[in-house]
Enzyme design. Structure first.
Site, mmCIF file in Angstrom:
data_model
loop_
_atom_site.group_PDB
_atom_site.id
_atom_site.type_symbol
_atom_site.label_atom_id
_atom_site.label_comp_id
_atom_site.label_asym_id
_atom_site.label_seq_id
_atom_site.Cartn_x
_atom_site.Cartn_y
_atom_site.Cartn_z
ATOM 1 N N HIS A 123 -6.161 -1.109 -6.141
ATOM 2 C CA HIS A 123 -5.580 -2.353 -6.662
ATOM 3 C C HIS A 123 -6.735 -3.205 -7.193
ATOM 4 O O HIS A 123 -7.860 -3.105 -6.686
ATOM 5 C CB HIS A 123 -4.885 -3.048 -5.485
ATOM 6 C CG HIS A 123 -4.118 -4.284 -5.802
ATOM 7 N ND1 HIS A 123 -4.722 -5.494 -6.023
ATOM 8 C CD2 HIS A 123 -2.786 -4.504 -5.917
ATOM 9 C CE1 HIS A 123 -3.792 -6.409 -6.252
ATOM 10 N NE2 HIS A 123 -2.602 -5.831 -6.198
ATOM 11 N N ASP A 200 -8.507 -1.044 2.832
ATOM 12 C CA ASP A 200 -7.497 -1.984 2.339
ATOM 13 C C ASP A 200 -6.151 -1.519 2.907
ATOM 14 O O ASP A 200 -5.587 -0.521 2.453
ATOM 15 C CB ASP A 200 -7.509 -1.953 0.798
ATOM 16 C CG ASP A 200 -6.395 -2.794 0.204
ATOM 17 O OD1 ASP A 200 -5.543 -3.290 0.957
ATOM 18 O OD2 ASP A 200 -6.381 -2.945 -1.037
ATOM 19 N N GLN A 203 -1.015 -2.024 2.097
ATOM 20 C CA GLN A 203 0.226 -1.243 1.978
ATOM 21 C C GLN A 203 0.466 -0.328 3.172
ATOM 22 O O GLN A 203 1.360 0.512 3.121
ATOM 23 C CB GLN A 203 0.199 -0.400 0.687
ATOM 24 C CG GLN A 203 0.148 -1.201 -0.597
ATOM 25 C CD GLN A 203 1.418 -2.016 -0.849
ATOM 26 O OE1 GLN A 203 2.459 -1.785 -0.242
ATOM 27 N NE2 GLN A 203 1.327 -2.982 -1.743
ATOM 28 N N LYS A 226 3.239 -9.194 2.917
ATOM 29 C CA LYS A 226 3.720 -7.831 2.676
ATOM 30 C C LYS A 226 4.232 -7.200 3.969
ATOM 31 O O LYS A 226 4.664 -6.057 3.986
ATOM 32 C CB LYS A 226 2.587 -6.969 2.107
ATOM 33 C CG LYS A 226 2.189 -7.361 0.685
ATOM 34 C CD LYS A 226 1.146 -6.400 0.174
ATOM 35 C CE LYS A 226 0.440 -6.902 -1.054
ATOM 36 N NZ LYS A 226 1.263 -6.865 -2.259
ATOM 37 N N CYS A 364 -1.047 -4.182 -10.939
ATOM 38 C CA CYS A 364 -2.434 -4.595 -10.629
ATOM 39 C C CYS A 364 -3.338 -3.388 -10.425
ATOM 40 O O CYS A 364 -4.190 -3.382 -9.523
ATOM 41 C CB CYS A 364 -2.495 -5.497 -9.398
ATOM 42 S SG CYS A 364 -1.669 -7.057 -9.621
#
Ligand code: PLP
Length: 406
Positions: A123, A200, A203, A226, A364
């Site tokens: 991203h 990261d 997600q 999220k 993104c």
């Protein structure tokens, strides 16, 4: 107890509405998730009953809110299995966590010619902060390639690492391809070369259990919005050692020990990295989201979402003329696709008129789109409240798009 998605849906007031006369089918969960009543009530209660400045007052309200804020830090620690409470820093989200580390790490450790490694499926939030740091420090950004299926070429990681490599930063799950990266294989490769790793988890934290101790990552970042929590709040986990060694990325109140005009000494972590008045109400809301997810159980959520993914992949593929981007063997509940040569924006707009909220565009991740030679695509991403019936509606909407462009 078996997972009852229809009961779960009752917890989300926003899902009861109709859009253009159709029941809302919300399939944009990778962008942001909807909020359960428990999170809404917790935030409301904070604002109506306990709002006050944290850490600074000796009065009643300040003590209550400080306790709630620090309790949330504990909830985050337990949720991701961090060894120490002070390894949990509140930020405004994944983006600010990555920017913070890119700045501090750059200031402390990076010189001309040093290298940072990311991957081709990142991203923008895990590309641009490193690029900015590399420009500042005359360092070099290197990229792990991916296969046509959307899997990292793991064999290349060892080849990309040199004596100048200072950090590896990769996503746990791709927000476009859904690929679940084998961090359990990647982190040891980096560590064998003394290269720290940032994960990261924007997600992943809402879909699969995270254990930072087991994973042995050096940094892990994610966003509250999220994972069914409020916006404007996120987490930066870092191993104790890093939080001690790294300089703060922002200056101001709270992060200090002694301030004179000549010199300032800093507070201990985590407060060293929480300058100014933080989003303490958001943090407490995030705590409520963690309670909510834990009450359902990530195992049950994961199983439900995996069933949705399999059902949706099968149904969408059967429609014909569909190209799916991201066919990794280990995938999270995200399907990115194009319908024939129909423009993704046109498709998205037609689907919206049928009440189906999907994401269109580059998500993104422009370099990833370029890798696949496309301008953008359509993304349906599932959450803990989505149903098979909603996937049927998605398929009807795709059929409608095809008919309109025939
Ligand atoms: N990383 C990944 C993999 C994401 O999917 C996103 C958001 O879509 C981000 C980072 C940025 O998150 P935020 O906008 O909450 O900071």
């Amino acid at each position: 107890m078996s997972y009852n998605v229809y009961k779960v849906r009752e917890d989300f007031p926003i899902l009861k509405q109709t859009v253009y006369g159709h029941p809302l089918v919300y399939l944009d969960n990778a962008a942001t998730t909807q909020k359960p009543q428990h999170v809404i009530d917790t935030v409301n209660k904070c604002m109506s009953a306990s709002n006050s400045s944290i850490h600074r007052g000796v009065h009643y309200l300040s003590e209550i809110i400080t306790e709630e804020y620090e309790n949330t830090r504990k909830k985050v620690q337990e949720f991701i299995h961090a060894r120490h409470l002070h390894e949990i820093v509140f930020t405004s989200g994944t983006t600010s966590s990555v920017n913070g580390i890119a700045f501090s790490f750059g200031e402390r450790y990076i010189g001309p010619g040093d290298e940072i490694i990311i991957s081709a499926m990142e991203h923008h939030a895990n590309i641009v902060p490193w690029q900015m740091m590399c420009q500042r420090k005359n360092a070099v950004l290197k990229v792990i390639p991916i296969t046509d299926e959307g899997e990292l070429v793991i064999e290349d990681i060892g080849k990309l690492i040199t004596r100048k490599t200072r950090l590896l930063s990769i996503t746990h799950i791709s927000n476009v391809l859904g690929t679940i990266n084998p961090v359990e294989k990647i982190i040891p490769i980096a560590h064998r070369h003394n290269v720290p790793v940032l994960i990261d988890a924007a997600q992943s934290v809402q879909h699969i259990p995270i254990d930072v101790e087991k994973m042995d990552c050096d940094f892990l970042v994610f966003s509250g919005h999220k994972m069914y929590g409020p916006t404007g709040i996120g987490v930066l986990y870092a191993k104790e050692r890093w939080l001690e060694e790294l300089p703060p990325f922002q200056g101001g109140g709270e992060m200090i020990d002694i301030v004179t005009f000549e010199k300032t000494t800093y507070n201990q972590p985590p407060l060293k990295f929480e300058a100014g008045t933080t989003n303490f109400i958001g943090a407490i809301g995030l705590g409520a989201a963690i309670d909510y997810i834990s009450s359902l159980g990530l195992d049950g959520i994961g199983k439900h979402e995996h069933e949705l993914l399999e059902y949706a992949t099968g149904k969408i593929s059967e429609l014909g003329e569909i190209k799916i981007y991201g066919t990794s063997k280990k995938k999270s509940a995200v399907i990115s696709f194009l319908i024939g040569n129909i423009h993704q924006l046109d498709a998205g707009m037609i689907m919206d008129k049928m009440g189906v909220a999907v994401r269109t565009g580059t998500h993104c991740a422009q370099p990833l789109m370029r890798r696949f030679g496309i301008e953008g695509n359509i993304r349906a991403s599932f959450g803990l409240y989505n149903t098979r019936e909603e996937i049927d509606v998605l398929c009807t909407a795709i059929q409608k798009v095809k008919e309109m462009f025939r």
